[in-house]
Design a protein around this motif. Structure first.
Motif, short mmCIF file in Angstrom:
data_model
loop_
_atom_site.label_atom_id
_atom_site.label_comp_id
_atom_site.label_asym_id
_atom_site.label_seq_id
_atom_site.Cartn_x
_atom_site.Cartn_y
_atom_site.Cartn_z
N ARG A 1 0.83 -1.21 0.00
CA ARG A 1 0.00 0.00 0.00
C ARG A 1 0.87 1.26 0.00
O ARG A 1 0.58 2.22 -0.71
CB ARG A 1 -0.93 0.00 1.22
CG ARG A 1 -1.86 1.18 1.26
CD ARG A 1 -2.80 1.10 2.45
NE ARG A 1 -3.60 2.30 2.54
CZ ARG A 1 -4.49 2.52 3.48
NH1 ARG A 1 -4.72 1.61 4.40
NH2 ARG A 1 -5.16 3.65 3.50
N GLU A 2 1.93 1.24 0.79
CA GLU A 2 2.86 2.37 0.83
C GLU A 2 3.46 2.61 -0.56
O GLU A 2 3.55 3.73 -1.04
CB GLU A 2 3.97 2.06 1.84
CG GLU A 2 5.04 3.10 1.98
CD GLU A 2 6.17 2.62 2.89
OE1 GLU A 2 7.32 2.96 2.58
OE2 GLU A 2 5.90 1.91 3.88
N PHE A 3 3.84 1.51 -1.21
CA PHE A 3 4.37 1.60 -2.58
C PHE A 3 3.31 2.16 -3.53
O PHE A 3 3.58 3.07 -4.32
CB PHE A 3 4.86 0.23 -3.07
CG PHE A 3 5.14 0.21 -4.54
CD1 PHE A 3 6.29 0.82 -5.05
CD2 PHE A 3 4.26 -0.38 -5.42
CE1 PHE A 3 6.54 0.82 -6.42
CE2 PHE A 3 4.49 -0.38 -6.78
CZ PHE A 3 5.64 0.22 -7.28
N LEU A 4 2.09 1.61 -3.46
CA LEU A 4 1.01 2.07 -4.36
C LEU A 4 0.71 3.55 -4.14
O LEU A 4 0.42 4.27 -5.09
CB LEU A 4 -0.26 1.24 -4.14
CG LEU A 4 -0.20 -0.22 -4.60
CD1 LEU A 4 -1.48 -0.94 -4.20
CD2 LEU A 4 0.03 -0.32 -6.10
N ILE B 1 -9.33 -5.60 -10.99
CA ILE B 1 -8.37 -4.78 -10.26
C ILE B 1 -7.23 -5.65 -9.70
O ILE B 1 -6.07 -5.25 -9.73
CB ILE B 1 -9.07 -3.97 -9.14
CG1 ILE B 1 -10.05 -2.96 -9.76
CG2 ILE B 1 -8.06 -3.28 -8.23
CD1 ILE B 1 -9.44 -1.97 -10.75
N TYR B 2 -7.56 -6.84 -9.24
CA TYR B 2 -6.54 -7.78 -8.76
C TYR B 2 -5.54 -8.07 -9.90
O TYR B 2 -4.33 -8.02 -9.71
CB TYR B 2 -7.22 -9.08 -8.31
CG TYR B 2 -6.26 -10.18 -7.89
CD1 TYR B 2 -5.91 -10.32 -6.56
CD2 TYR B 2 -5.72 -11.07 -8.82
CE1 TYR B 2 -5.03 -11.34 -6.15
CE2 TYR B 2 -4.84 -12.07 -8.42
CZ TYR B 2 -4.50 -12.20 -7.10
OH TYR B 2 -3.63 -13.19 -6.71
N THR B 3 -6.08 -8.37 -11.08
CA THR B 3 -5.24 -8.67 -12.24
C THR B 3 -4.37 -7.47 -12.61
O THR B 3 -3.18 -7.64 -12.90
CB THR B 3 -6.13 -9.10 -13.44
OG1 THR B 3 -6.92 -10.22 -13.03
CG2 THR B 3 -5.30 -9.48 -14.65
N LEU B 4 -4.95 -6.30 -12.57
CA LEU B 4 -4.20 -5.07 -12.85
C LEU B 4 -3.04 -4.90 -11.86
O LEU B 4 -1.90 -4.66 -12.26
CB LEU B 4 -5.13 -3.86 -12.79
CG LEU B 4 -4.49 -2.49 -12.97
CD1 LEU B 4 -4.04 -2.30 -14.41
CD2 LEU B 4 -5.45 -1.39 -12.56
N MET B 5 -3.33 -5.07 -10.57
CA MET B 5 -2.27 -4.94 -9.56
C MET B 5 -1.21 -6.03 -9.75
O MET B 5 0.00 -5.75 -9.66
CB MET B 5 -2.85 -5.02 -8.14
CG MET B 5 -3.67 -3.84 -7.73
SD MET B 5 -4.11 -3.84 -5.96
CE MET B 5 -5.07 -5.35 -5.79
N HIS B 6 -1.65 -7.26 -10.01
CA HIS B 6 -0.74 -8.38 -10.14
C HIS B 6 0.20 -8.22 -11.33
O HIS B 6 1.40 -8.45 -11.23
CB HIS B 6 -1.55 -9.68 -10.25
CG HIS B 6 -0.73 -10.92 -10.23
ND1 HIS B 6 -1.00 -11.99 -11.03
CD2 HIS B 6 0.37 -11.26 -9.51
CE1 HIS B 6 -0.11 -12.94 -10.79
NE2 HIS B 6 0.73 -12.53 -9.88
N ARG B 7 -0.36 -7.82 -12.47
CA ARG B 7 0.43 -7.72 -13.70
C ARG B 7 1.20 -6.41 -13.81
O ARG B 7 2.26 -6.37 -14.44
CB ARG B 7 -0.49 -7.83 -14.92
CG ARG B 7 -1.03 -9.22 -15.11
CD ARG B 7 -1.77 -9.31 -16.42
NE ARG B 7 -2.35 -10.62 -16.57
CZ ARG B 7 -3.41 -10.87 -17.32
NH1 ARG B 7 -3.99 -9.90 -17.98
NH2 ARG B 7 -3.88 -12.09 -17.41
#
Length: 149
Positions: free
Chosen positions: A38-41, A117-123
């Motif tokens: 989360r800090e990175f995002l 959104i999971y896929t977006l974050m993962h990739r």
């Protein structure tokens, strides 16, 4: 420094940090992993993706219909509405499905959006996270600590 502080300083462990590099899922299951990610995002202005994903996880656990209704509308207002400053990037088909579900909200109504959104974050975000100074510095610190003991 007492032993509790020393133990806290070692969280997450080197093993846990290394497991995140192997598995996005492992990192998301870890409270420390989510906080560091989360800090990175936040530094990439995409923290809302993780917050949306977490809100959907909470909604899925809910069984009380009135609470489901309330949480579903809050998620919509916070992350799906085009008027929201925290709007997440969803394709029009998924967005339309959510709009139709709002008439009778369910605890699973955001499942497809959450997967998107999971896929977006993962990739997208996760590989950058693993190469970021946030992750690499923490990993280097843990490795040094392990060598010192």
């Amino acid at each position: 420094m007492d032993s509790i502080e020393a133990a806290e300083e070692q969280r997450p462990s080197l093993e846990e940090l290394l497991s995140w590099a192997r598995s996005f899922e492992m990192m998301l299951r870890s409270l420390e992993g989510r906080e560091i990610f989360r800090e990175f995002l936040r530094s990439e202005y995409s923290e809302d993706n993780l917050l949306f994903w977490l809100a959907c996880e909470e909604l899925k656990k809910e069984t009380n219909p009135s609470v489901v209704d309330e949480k579903a509308r809050i998620i919509y207002e916070d992350y799906v509405s085009i008027l929201s400053p925290k709007e997440v990037s969803l394709d029009s088909r998924v967005r339309e499905g959510i709009n139709q579900s709002l008439a009778e909200p369910s605890n699973m109504m955001y499942e497809e959006a959450q997967l998107q959104i999971y896929t977006l974050m993962h990739r997208d975000s996760f590989p950058r996270f693993l190469n970021s100074s946030v992750y690499r510095d923490l990993l280097a610190t843990r490795r040094r600590t392990c060598l010192d003991t």
